[in-house]
Motif scaffolding. Structure first.
Motif, PDB file in Angstrom:
ATOM      1  N   LEU A 251       1.061  -1.442   0.379  1.00  0.00           N
ATOM      2  CA  LEU A 251       0.010  -0.535  -0.076  1.00  0.00           C
ATOM      3  C   LEU A 251       0.794   1.537  -0.032  1.00  0.00           C
ATOM      4  CD1 LEU A 251      -3.063  -1.196   2.501  1.00  0.00           C
ATOM      5  CD2 LEU A 251      -3.201  -0.875   0.123  1.00  0.00           C
ATOM      6  N   LEU A 252       2.141   1.455   0.551  1.00  0.00           N
ATOM      7  CA  LEU A 252       2.875   2.182   0.454  1.00  0.00           C
ATOM      8  C   LEU A 252       3.688   2.120  -0.452  1.00  0.00           C
ATOM      9  CD1 LEU A 252       2.492   3.783   3.212  1.00  0.00           C
ATOM     10  CD2 LEU A 252       4.771   3.054   3.797  1.00  0.00           C
ATOM     11  N   PRO A 253       3.365   3.541  -1.302  1.00  0.00           N
ATOM     12  CA  PRO A 253       4.360   4.070  -2.682  1.00  0.00           C
ATOM     13  C   PRO A 253       6.227   4.059  -1.956  1.00  0.00           C
ATOM     14  CG  PRO A 253       3.029   6.097  -1.757  1.00  0.00           C
ATOM     15  CD  PRO A 253       2.783   4.862  -1.417  1.00  0.00           C
ATOM     16  N   THR A 254       6.741   3.442  -2.581  1.00  0.00           N
ATOM     17  CA  THR A 254       8.473   3.405  -2.853  1.00  0.00           C
ATOM     18  C   THR A 254       9.174   4.614  -3.204  1.00  0.00           C
ATOM     19  OG1 THR A 254       8.023   1.752  -3.948  1.00  0.00           O
ATOM     20  CG2 THR A 254       9.981   2.087  -3.484  1.00  0.00           C
ATOM     21  N   SER A 255       8.152   5.733  -4.079  1.00  0.00           N
ATOM     22  CA  SER A 255       8.648   7.040  -3.758  1.00  0.00           C
ATOM     23  C   SER A 255       8.636   7.595  -2.804  1.00  0.00           C
ATOM     24  CB  SER A 255       7.779   8.251  -5.111  1.00  0.00           C
ATOM     25  OG  SER A 255       6.268   7.769  -4.759  1.00  0.00           O
ATOM     26  N   LEU A 256       7.859   7.501  -2.185  1.00  0.00           N
ATOM     27  CA  LEU A 256       7.256   8.042  -0.328  1.00  0.00           C
ATOM     28  C   LEU A 256       8.269   7.467   0.134  1.00  0.00           C
ATOM     29  CD1 LEU A 256       5.625   9.982   1.490  1.00  0.00           C
ATOM     30  CD2 LEU A 256       4.378   7.668   1.917  1.00  0.00           C
ATOM     31  N   LEU A 257       8.951   6.267   0.241  1.00  0.00           N
ATOM     32  CA  LEU A 257       9.536   6.104   1.753  1.00  0.00           C
ATOM     33  C   LEU A 257      11.124   6.598   0.643  1.00  0.00           C
ATOM     34  CD1 LEU A 257       8.906   2.260   1.694  1.00  0.00           C
ATOM     35  CD2 LEU A 257       9.135   4.041   3.305  1.00  0.00           C
ATOM     36  N   ASP A 258      11.233   6.593   0.039  1.00  0.00           N
ATOM     37  CA  ASP A 258      13.314   7.256  -0.771  1.00  0.00           C
ATOM     38  C   ASP A 258      12.675   8.988  -0.623  1.00  0.00           C
ATOM     39  OD1 ASP A 258      13.371   4.592  -1.718  1.00  0.00           O
ATOM     40  OD2 ASP A 258      12.530   5.564  -3.862  1.00  0.00           O
ATOM     41  N   SER A 259      11.779   9.303  -0.777  1.00  0.00           N
ATOM     42  CA  SER A 259      12.020  10.899  -0.518  1.00  0.00           C
ATOM     43  C   SER A 259      12.157  11.048   0.757  1.00  0.00           C
ATOM     44  CB  SER A 259      10.764  11.563  -0.730  1.00  0.00           C
ATOM     45  OG  SER A 259       9.138  10.909  -0.002  1.00  0.00           O
ATOM     46  N   THR A 260      11.863  10.573   1.876  1.00  0.00           N
ATOM     47  CA  THR A 260      11.936  11.002   3.760  1.00  0.00           C
ATOM     48  C   THR A 260      12.746  10.020   3.947  1.00  0.00           C
ATOM     49  OG1 THR A 260      10.237   8.446   4.069  1.00  0.00           O
ATOM     50  CG2 THR A 260       9.615  11.079   4.367  1.00  0.00           C
ATOM     51  N   GLY A 261      14.133   9.676   2.724  1.00  0.00           N
ATOM     52  CA  GLY A 261      15.006   8.563   2.960  1.00  0.00           C
ATOM     53  C   GLY A 261      14.798   7.668   4.099  1.00  0.00           C
ATOM     54  N   LEU A 262      13.937   6.942   4.179  1.00  0.00           N
ATOM     55  CA  LEU A 262      13.323   5.648   4.757  1.00  0.00           C
ATOM     56  C   LEU A 262      13.596   4.520   4.363  1.00  0.00           C
ATOM     57  CD1 LEU A 262      10.645   7.099   7.345  1.00  0.00           C
ATOM     58  CD2 LEU A 262      12.821   6.562   7.887  1.00  0.00           C
ATOM     59  N   SER A 263      14.510   4.601   3.089  1.00  0.00           N
ATOM     60  CA  SER A 263      14.298   3.582   1.848  1.00  0.00           C
ATOM     61  C   SER A 263      14.470   1.884   2.849  1.00  0.00           C
ATOM     62  CB  SER A 263      14.887   3.601   1.149  1.00  0.00           C
ATOM     63  OG  SER A 263      16.313   4.153   1.668  1.00  0.00           O
TER      64      SER A 263
END
Lengths: 134, 190
Positions: free
Chosen positions: A76-88
């Protein structure tokens, strides 16, 4: 007891009732000494149910919560969101966890399959033994 | 929970714990009622071993069905009813002739008299009780030994109250006739 009545050989019902009650009480027999233990051994105690054990409830709830979290992050969580927040790294962690969960499920399914085959063979063996009996 | 603590609890508290399969509470419930259940079974069956088996069955059935106990009567009354039915079933099941062994002789080591009364007096009463039918023996035992009113005896046995009174009257007359000789003898000896 009214002794006059007895001497007159006229025993009243009340006297007899009293005598009978007293004699029955003094002739009371004690049950065997280990009676309670014997009964306790024969009383069937049902196995503890999952809903009765708070520890099991907590474990089941924790596993369900972890699974839900993993599924939410993975699908459900988009990968881009995690990448942008530095939580990849979370995505990496979830992927590893998911692989681990799949392996666990695979082991459980394989175990259940083997158990099923074992039971089937046992039943078949029993049937064959019965058929061989004269 | 320690045994000592269980003995301080009320019957309803103990039954609540026994319902949750608490061993100490279950043991305490058995301890409190085993005497009366055992003696009722003994008077009905006239044999120590059979009475032990019947009273064990009574408790096992009672604890299996404890969730059905609705507190609409006393627990002891409910237990007596189970015991009464168990003894009736057991007696019917065993068609073989049961040798009525003297209770005192059969279990000399386990027999505890309450006071120093003569064994003859007890033996005579036990023999006379043995000649009563199992229903009549139960009614006499519940009325005289457990001091229950006829209404409760009617509940336990499933026999109408009027019938209980009639049976009680007949049994009393039978026992009185049988034991009259003994009573006269005692009076002369006194």
């Amino acid at each position: 007891m009214n002794t006059n009545n007895i001497h007159n050989q006229e025993l009243t019902d009340a006297d007899f009732d009293k005598w009978l009650g007293e004699t029955l009480k003094i002739s009371a027999v004690e049950p065997p000494i280990n009676f309670t233990q014997k009964v306790m051994l024969k009383i069937p105690y049902p196995d503890a149910k999952v809903e009765d054990d708070p520890t099991l409830i907590l474990i089941v709830a924790a596993i369900a919560l972890l699974m839900a979290m993993v599924l939410v992050v993975k699908y459900l969580l988009p990968t881009s969101l995690l990448d942008s927040t530095g939580l990849s790294f979370i995505y990496e962690l979830v992927n590893n966890s998911w692989r681990f969960i799949l392996n666990c499920i695979l082991v459980i399914v394989a175990g259940a399959g083997l158990f099923g085959v074992d039971q089937l063979l046992l039943q078949r063996g029993k049937r064959d033994r019965l058929a061989l009996q004269p | 929970m320690q045994k000592l603590e269980a003995s301080k609890l009320t019957e309803s508290e103990l039954l609540g714990l026994a319902l949750k399969n608490h061993p100490s509470a279950t043991a305490e419930v058995i301890d409190r009622h085993k005497g009366m259940v055992f003696n009722l079974a003994l008077r009905m069956l006239g044999n120590y071993e059979d009475a032990e088996e019947a009273s064990q069955d009574t408790f096992i059935k009672a604890f299996k069905a404890l969730h059905t106990f609705r507190y609409d009567c006393q627990f002891s009354t409910w237990l007596f009813r189970i015991c009464y039915n168990t003894c009736i079933t057991q007696k019917r099941r065993s068609q073989k002739e049961i040798q009525k062994v003297s209770i005192t002789n059969a279990n000399a080591g386990e027999y505890h008299a309450s006071n120093g009364e003569t064994d003859d007096r007890k033996e005579c009463l036990i023999r006379a009780m043995g000649e009563l039918s199992k229903e009549d023996a139960a009614i006499v035992s519940l009325f005289y030994f457990d001091e229950l009113p006829t209404t409760k005896i009617s509940e336990i046995t499933g026999i109408s109250e009027v019938n209980v009174r009639v049976k009680l009257h007949r049994s009393r007359k039978f026992l009185k006739d049988k034991l009259h000789h003994l009573l006269k003898q005692e009076a002369f000896n006194a």
